[in-house]
Structures are given as structure tokens and as C-alpha cells.
Write a protein that holds these residues in place. Structure first.
Motif: not given
Length: 406
Positions: A42-44, A70-74, A84-86
Motif C-alpha cells: 500500500s501507499g500513496c 493506493f490512497a484515494s483522492t479524498d 492527487s496528481s491524477l
């Protein structure tokens, strides 16, 4: 053929993933089948880079199937306070397209460090792989205990590429295409933390022509703050880089700020005044002394810091008043300190090299840039015509104050 697999016994590759949930670990018989080992990370992963790919490959080598969360935008906004970049669906598709990744899930939980909790309990992986610097070990170990998973810390291995962080990538993207260099008029050395004085000032000015990673129209090691400009162009924190060298912060801050600036002496930069520098337009030139300089190498020299502080105070008043004559007086004060330190005389001084300046031209003031003992010297002139006459002489070049449009 093994029913449901479609691969002849003896012809499969060891470790190959099978959709039935088992793997063929040795060619030859059904007795070699074993349960698939599922790995979870897991990670950002906000901006995927080569370091992430190396981690994914090493994690995938622990088993037969790799799930990346991966961590969601929220979640990213909640815990990292950044966008978030995307969009999540784009990031999910990007990660899923990596050959070492078998599945991708989006962490939406609000518990910091284990936003993937719901997916982890649902998938019940065999291994949770982390890096040695993971900050959430207790939480993750407790989560592993709930499903009987192993908590595996991957040791630091030599990076295949120079390590880089998401923050560094963002800085590089935001880095300018070009940057100014700088001239310092007074207060030099009072930006070095161990020489800082309460109530004293550092006065400097960003200059053009600018420099870029592809075009650098100045001599190197020249006293113009080139290392600060280089750090800025590469998206790095120039202030900390300079302080780590044991020198001051004035170069990177004026290059990033631009304009004609007055800074308060201290361990870190504090801007008192920013001026557009228009009263200097057409009045400045550089003279190349023919030798590079080395500021770190002369930091411990004996010098009159009280006199430097007086020059800084004079220069501060000059900027507040937009007064060229008063600024020239501050530069002459600074030059006197440099000569007392042992620097060679410059063109224009009574004991300096003769026959260099055109007849009838006498600059208002001059001093070595930066630490001195080489590099460039900055000259001030009463008129643009005098400046331009001098700049027809080899070794001199015109410069102008630079103000970035922000």
C-alpha cells in the motif's frame, strides 16, 4: 491436461499464476501444486517513479500475486493535505498496466496508515510487504494478525536509479525554465548563520541575462550565486543546500524572489523590502577578474563584521529611497572591507590595474561579488552611456535588474 488450466503437465513454468488459485511449483506432477501466495502493498503512489517499480518487483518476488493499494483522492487530501496528481480511475489504470502488478484497489478508509483495511480483510492476503521506513508498523501488524498474514519488511537494496521522492518530482515540474543570478551590494556574510547580527541587513539584486540548464552565459564559480540558481532550475531547496555547505542563504532566496531586496540578517531569510530596481537599469556592469572564487574556502577569514553591518544599513536606506548615490556609498563601504581582507585592487582604484577603463569614465563604485578573491566584480555608473562605454572593453558586460512576473 489439468482440467480448467489448459497447460500440459510438465510444460508449465515454475511460479506461474493459475486462475484456479493454485500454482505449479515444479514441473512433472499434480502433487507439485500448491496454494498461491498473495502479496499486498500500500501507499500513496501519487506520482509513480522508478523507486516504486523496484519496490513492486521486490514485493512480487515474495509470492505469486501482487495487489497494490493506493490512497484515494479524498484520503490523500485528508492525511497529506494535497491534491492527487491524477483522478483515481487514471491512477488505477496506470498501476494495473505494470507487468509486476496483478490487481489494484483504492484505499478509501479514514484510518491513517491503513486506509486499505476493508480491502485487506476482504482479500485476506498471505503477506503485507512494507519498506524499512514504514511509519505505521503497529497498525499494520495488528491488521495482519486479524487474517493470519505475514508482515514482511523489505530490506533496503541498492537503488537502480538515484532515489527521488514525489515531493522532489513536483518541485522539478514546477521549476522554472530560466533563472536569474545575483549581485550583492552590502551585508555579505551576515546571511551565514554563525555571523548573523540582530538589526543588520543584507542587500542584493537579481540580474539578467538569465541562465538555464542548457544556456549559462557567465563564467562558473564566479560569485553570482550560481549554485542557488542551479538548485532552483533542478527543483531543489537551495536554502538548505547552501546552509549545508556552511555558507549563507542570500543566493537562493534572492534568485527565487527576484528584484532588488533587503533581507534581515539571521539564521533564516526574512524579507524586509522588495524593490523593482528600476533606478539601477542601465547603471550596472560586471567585470570578470580572470580567476574563480571559492566562498566555502574563505568563510573563516578574518574580516570586519561591524563594518559590513554598517554598509548593509547604508544600502538598506538607499533601497528605501531609490537612491543610486547612496547605494554606491554602501558598495564603496563593502569594497573597503574586502580590500582590508586582502583582496587585490580592481580597475578604477588608484592602485588597481591601469589602462583598462576608458578615458574620462569613473564608475561610482565597485566591489567583488560574493566572497571575492576572484570571480566577478559589480560596478555602478552614473549614466547608461558611461556603463555602455565601459562594456565595450574586454572583460566587462552589462547586466540589468531582474524582476520575475509572478
Amino acid at each position: 491436461m489439468i482440467p480448467g488450466i489448459g497447460t500440459p503437465i510438465g510444460g508449465a513454468v515454475a511460479g506461474a499464476e493459475l486462475r484456479s488459485g493454485v500454482c505449479l511449483t515444479a514441473a512433472g506432477s499434480v502433487g507439485a501444486l500448491r496454494a498461491m501466495i498473495r502479496v499486498f502493498v500500500s501507499g500513496c503512489y501519487d506520482i509513480v517513479h522508478a523507486g516504486h517499480l523496484q519496490f513492486f518487483r521486490e514485493a512480487r518476488a515474495l509470492g505469486d500475486h501482487l495487489t497494490v493499494s493506493f490512497a484515494s483522492t479524498d484520503v490523500l487530501w485528508l492525511h497529506k493535505h494535497r491534491r492527487s496528481s491524477l483522478p483515481d480511475e487514471h491512477k488505477q489504470a496506470l498501476l494495473a498496466g505494470l507487468r509486476m502488478v496483478d490487481d489494484v484497489v483504492v484505499g478509501t478508509g479514514t484510518e491513517e496508515g491503513i486506509d486499505f483495511r476493508a480491502d485487506f480483510l476482504r482479500l485476506r492476503p498471505d503477506i503485507l510487504a512494507v519498506t524499512e521506513d514504514d511509519k505505521y508498523t503497529p497498525l499494520k501488524k495488528a491488521l495482519c494478525a486479524e487474517v493470519g498474514a505475514r508482515y514482511v519488511v523489505l530490506p533496503k537494496t541498492p537503488p537502480q536509479f538515484t532515489p527521488i521522492s514525489t515531493t522532489q518530482i513536483v518541485r522539478f515540474i514546477r521549476a522554472p525554465e530560466a533563472a536569474p543570478l545575483r549581485v550583492d551590494f552590502a551585508g555579505g556574510w551576515l546571511d551565514v548563520p554563525r555571523y548573523a547580527r540582530d538589526g543588520a541587513f543584507v542587500v542584493n539584486c537579481a540580474i539578467s541575462p538569465t541562465v538555464s540548464l542548457r544556456d549559462w552565459p557567465y563564467e562558473r564559480n564566479a560569485g553570482l550565486g550560481g549554485s542557488g540558481a542551479w538548485a532552483l532550475l533542478n527543483g531543489r531547496d537551495g536554502v538548505n543546500a547552501e546552509l549545508d555547505l556552511g555558507v549563507g542563504w542570500q543566493d537562493p532566496v534572492i534568485i527565487a524572489e527576484s528584484g532588488l531586496c533587503v533581507w534581515r540578517s539571521g539564521p533564516r531569510p526574512v524579507l524586509e523590502l522588495k524593490h523593482n530596481g528600476e533606478f539601477l537599469r542601465g547603471r550596472m556592469a560586471l567585470y570578470w577578474t580572470g580567476a574563480p572564487h571559492d566562498t566555502p574556502g574563505i568563510c573563516k577569514n578574518e574580516r570586519d563584521y561591524a563594518a559590513i553591518a554598517r554598509a548593509g544599513a547604508t544600502a538598506r536606506d538607499a533601497v528605501w529611497r531609490s537612491d543610486l548615490a547612496l547605494l554606491a556609498a554602501a558598495v564603496r563601504q563593502s569594497s573597503a572591507v574586502q580590500r582590508a581582507e586582502g583582496m587585490a585592487p580592481l580597475p578604477g582604484e588608484a592602485d588597481g590595474p591601469a589602462g583598462i577603463l576608458p578615458d574620462g569614465v569613473q564608475p561610482l563604485a565597485w566591489k567583488y561579488c560574493g566572497g571575492g578573491f576572484g570571480g566577478y566584480a559589480v560596478y555602478l555608473f552614473a549614466s547608461e552611456s558611461e556603463r555602455d562605454r565601459v562594456c565595450a572593453v574586454a572583460g566587462f558586460r552589462p547586466i540589468e535588474p531582474y524582476l520575475a512576473l509572478k
